[in-house]
Scaffold this motif. Structure first.
Motif, PDB file in Angstrom:
ATOM      1  N   PRO A  82       0.813  -1.214   0.000  1.00 54.85           N
ATOM      2  CA  PRO A  82       0.000   0.000   0.000  1.00 54.85           C
ATOM      3  C   PRO A  82       0.854   1.276   0.000  1.00 54.85           C
ATOM      4  O   PRO A  82       0.474   2.272  -0.603  1.00 54.85           O
ATOM      5  N   VAL A  83       2.004   1.231   0.637  1.00 54.48           N
ATOM      6  CA  VAL A  83       2.898   2.398   0.658  1.00 54.48           C
ATOM      7  C   VAL A  83       3.365   2.725  -0.762  1.00 54.48           C
ATOM      8  O   VAL A  83       3.418   3.892  -1.162  1.00 54.48           O
ATOM      9  N   PHE A  84       3.686   1.688  -1.538  1.00 46.12           N
ATOM     10  CA  PHE A  84       4.108   1.885  -2.926  1.00 46.12           C
ATOM     11  C   PHE A  84       2.968   2.472  -3.757  1.00 46.12           C
ATOM     12  O   PHE A  84       3.171   3.406  -4.532  1.00 46.12           O
ATOM     13  N   VAL A  85       1.767   1.934  -3.601  1.00 50.35           N
ATOM     14  CA  VAL A  85       0.614   2.427  -4.355  1.00 50.35           C
ATOM     15  C   VAL A  85       0.331   3.884  -3.992  1.00 50.35           C
ATOM     16  O   VAL A  85       0.065   4.708  -4.871  1.00 50.35           O
ATOM     17  N   GLU A  86       0.414   4.197  -2.723  1.00 48.49           N
ATOM     18  CA  GLU A  86       0.210   5.571  -2.254  1.00 48.49           C
ATOM     19  C   GLU A  86       1.215   6.510  -2.932  1.00 48.49           C
ATOM     20  O   GLU A  86       0.849   7.574  -3.435  1.00 48.49           O
ATOM     21  N   TRP A  87       2.471   6.107  -2.973  1.00 50.69           N
ATOM     22  CA  TRP A  87       3.526   6.905  -3.611  1.00 50.69           C
ATOM     23  C   TRP A  87       3.281   7.016  -5.114  1.00 50.69           C
ATOM     24  O   TRP A  87       3.395   8.089  -5.702  1.00 50.69           O
ATOM     25  N   LEU A  88       2.924   5.892  -5.738  1.00 47.92           N
ATOM     26  CA  LEU A  88       2.701   5.861  -7.174  1.00 47.92           C
ATOM     27  C   LEU A  88       1.574   6.802  -7.589  1.00 47.92           C
ATOM     28  O   LEU A  88       1.626   7.417  -8.658  1.00 47.92           O
ATOM     29  N   MET A  89       0.566   6.939  -6.728  1.00 47.40           N
ATOM     30  CA  MET A  89      -0.566   7.808  -7.032  1.00 47.40           C
ATOM     31  C   MET A  89      -0.250   9.280  -6.762  1.00 47.40           C
ATOM     32  O   MET A  89      -1.051  10.157  -7.069  1.00 47.40           O
ATOM     33  N   VAL A 147      -3.731   5.682   8.403  1.00 49.95           N
ATOM     34  CA  VAL A 147      -5.056   5.705   9.032  1.00 49.95           C
ATOM     35  C   VAL A 147      -5.139   4.537  10.007  1.00 49.95           C
ATOM     36  O   VAL A 147      -4.975   3.382   9.601  1.00 49.95           O
ATOM     37  N   PRO A 148      -5.386   4.811  11.278  1.00 52.75           N
ATOM     38  CA  PRO A 148      -5.435   3.738  12.264  1.00 52.75           C
ATOM     39  C   PRO A 148      -6.556   2.735  11.977  1.00 52.75           C
ATOM     40  O   PRO A 148      -7.655   3.115  11.580  1.00 52.75           O
ATOM     41  N   GLY A 149      -6.242   1.466  12.155  1.00 50.10           N
ATOM     42  CA  GLY A 149      -7.250   0.422  12.054  1.00 50.10           C
ATOM     43  C   GLY A 149      -7.517  -0.113  10.656  1.00 50.10           C
ATOM     44  O   GLY A 149      -8.329  -1.024  10.505  1.00 50.10           O
ATOM     45  N   LEU A 150      -6.872   0.450   9.621  1.00 45.09           N
ATOM     46  CA  LEU A 150      -7.092  -0.058   8.262  1.00 45.09           C
ATOM     47  C   LEU A 150      -6.144  -1.222   7.987  1.00 45.09           C
ATOM     48  O   LEU A 150      -4.933  -1.087   8.119  1.00 45.09           O
ATOM     49  N   SER A 151      -6.707  -2.337   7.598  1.00 44.72           N
ATOM     50  CA  SER A 151      -5.878  -3.488   7.222  1.00 44.72           C
ATOM     51  C   SER A 151      -5.207  -3.220   5.879  1.00 44.72           C
ATOM     52  O   SER A 151      -5.576  -2.285   5.160  1.00 44.72           O
ATOM     53  N   ARG A 152      -4.250  -4.061   5.540  1.00 47.87           N
ATOM     54  CA  ARG A 152      -3.569  -3.934   4.250  1.00 47.87           C
ATOM     55  C   ARG A 152      -4.575  -4.003   3.107  1.00 47.87           C
ATOM     56  O   ARG A 152      -4.533  -3.191   2.181  1.00 47.87           O
ATOM     57  N   SER A 153      -5.509  -4.942   3.178  1.00 49.39           N
ATOM     58  CA  SER A 153      -6.485  -5.070   2.091  1.00 49.39           C
ATOM     59  C   SER A 153      -7.420  -3.864   2.034  1.00 49.39           C
ATOM     60  O   SER A 153      -7.801  -3.415   0.955  1.00 49.39           O
ATOM     61  N   ALA A 154      -7.784  -3.302   3.185  1.00 45.17           N
ATOM     62  CA  ALA A 154      -8.636  -2.106   3.212  1.00 45.17           C
ATOM     63  C   ALA A 154      -7.882  -0.901   2.633  1.00 45.17           C
ATOM     64  O   ALA A 154      -8.466  -0.070   1.944  1.00 45.17           O
ATOM     65  N   GLN A 155      -6.590  -0.819   2.923  1.00 43.09           N
ATOM     66  CA  GLN A 155      -5.781   0.267   2.365  1.00 43.09           C
ATOM     67  C   GLN A 155      -5.722   0.159   0.846  1.00 43.09           C
ATOM     68  O   GLN A 155      -5.910   1.152   0.138  1.00 43.09           O
ATOM     69  N   LEU A 156      -5.481  -1.048   0.338  1.00 41.32           N
ATOM     70  CA  LEU A 156      -5.416  -1.240  -1.113  1.00 41.32           C
ATOM     71  C   LEU A 156      -6.763  -0.967  -1.763  1.00 41.32           C
ATOM     72  O   LEU A 156      -6.821  -0.395  -2.859  1.00 41.32           O
ATOM     73  N   LYS A 157      -7.838  -1.337  -1.098  1.00 46.78           N
ATOM     74  CA  LYS A 157      -9.169  -1.070  -1.641  1.00 46.78           C
ATOM     75  C   LYS A 157      -9.419   0.435  -1.709  1.00 46.78           C
ATOM     76  O   LYS A 157      -9.914   0.949  -2.712  1.00 46.78           O
ATOM     77  N   ALA A 158      -9.066   1.150  -0.649  1.00 48.52           N
ATOM     78  CA  ALA A 158      -9.241   2.606  -0.639  1.00 48.52           C
ATOM     79  C   ALA A 158      -8.396   3.262  -1.725  1.00 48.52           C
ATOM     80  O   ALA A 158      -8.860   4.170  -2.426  1.00 48.52           O
ATOM     81  N   LEU A 159      -7.175   2.802  -1.865  1.00 45.07           N
ATOM     82  CA  LEU A 159      -6.297   3.366  -2.891  1.00 45.07           C
ATOM     83  C   LEU A 159      -6.795   3.013  -4.286  1.00 45.07           C
ATOM     84  O   LEU A 159      -6.736   3.835  -5.200  1.00 45.07           O
ATOM     85  N   GLY A 160      -7.321   1.816  -4.459  1.00 42.64           N
ATOM     86  CA  GLY A 160      -7.807   1.388  -5.760  1.00 42.64           C
ATOM     87  C   GLY A 160      -9.066   2.121  -6.186  1.00 42.64           C
ATOM     88  O   GLY A 160      -9.335   2.280  -7.372  1.00 42.64           O
ATOM     89  N   ASN A 161      -9.845   2.587  -5.216  1.00 41.20           N
ATOM     90  CA  ASN A 161     -11.073   3.303  -5.528  1.00 41.20           C
ATOM     91  C   ASN A 161     -10.863   4.812  -5.602  1.00 41.20           C
ATOM     92  O   ASN A 161     -11.804   5.555  -5.852  1.00 41.20           O
ATOM     93  N   GLY A 162      -9.632   5.256  -5.383  1.00 36.72           N
ATOM     94  CA  GLY A 162      -9.350   6.685  -5.379  1.00 36.72           C
ATOM     95  C   GLY A 162      -9.049   7.224  -6.770  1.00 36.72           C
ATOM     96  O   GLY A 162      -8.862   6.487  -7.731  1.00 36.72           O
TER      97      GLY A 162
END
Length: 61
Positions: A6-13, A23-38
């Motif tokens: 998710p850190v790489f995706v965040e940087w890439l975007m 964000v506290p409490g977000l799992s890796r999959s939740a982070q990727l989902k949020a990034l993928g929907n952004g």
């Protein structure tokens, strides 16, 4: 085989570090989902610059 970070995706975007990954409490999959929907900010800016000349002028209020 590696896993998508998710850190790489965040940087890439082009997002600030921790925008999603700190964000506290977000799992890796939740982070990727949020990034993928952004929206990638750079793409949004390009779209607005392309579309802005075609928008009708707004009347001054």
């Amino acid at each position: 085989m590696g896993r998508l970070s998710p850190v790489f995706v965040e940087w890439l975007m082009g997002l600030p570090a921790g925008h999603v990954t700190a964000v506290p409490g977000l799992s890796r999959s939740a982070q990727l989902k949020a990034l993928g929907n952004g929206v990638v900010p750079h793409q949004a800016v390009a779209a607005l610059r392309f579309l802005a000349p075609t928008l009708p002028a707004r009347a001054a209020a």
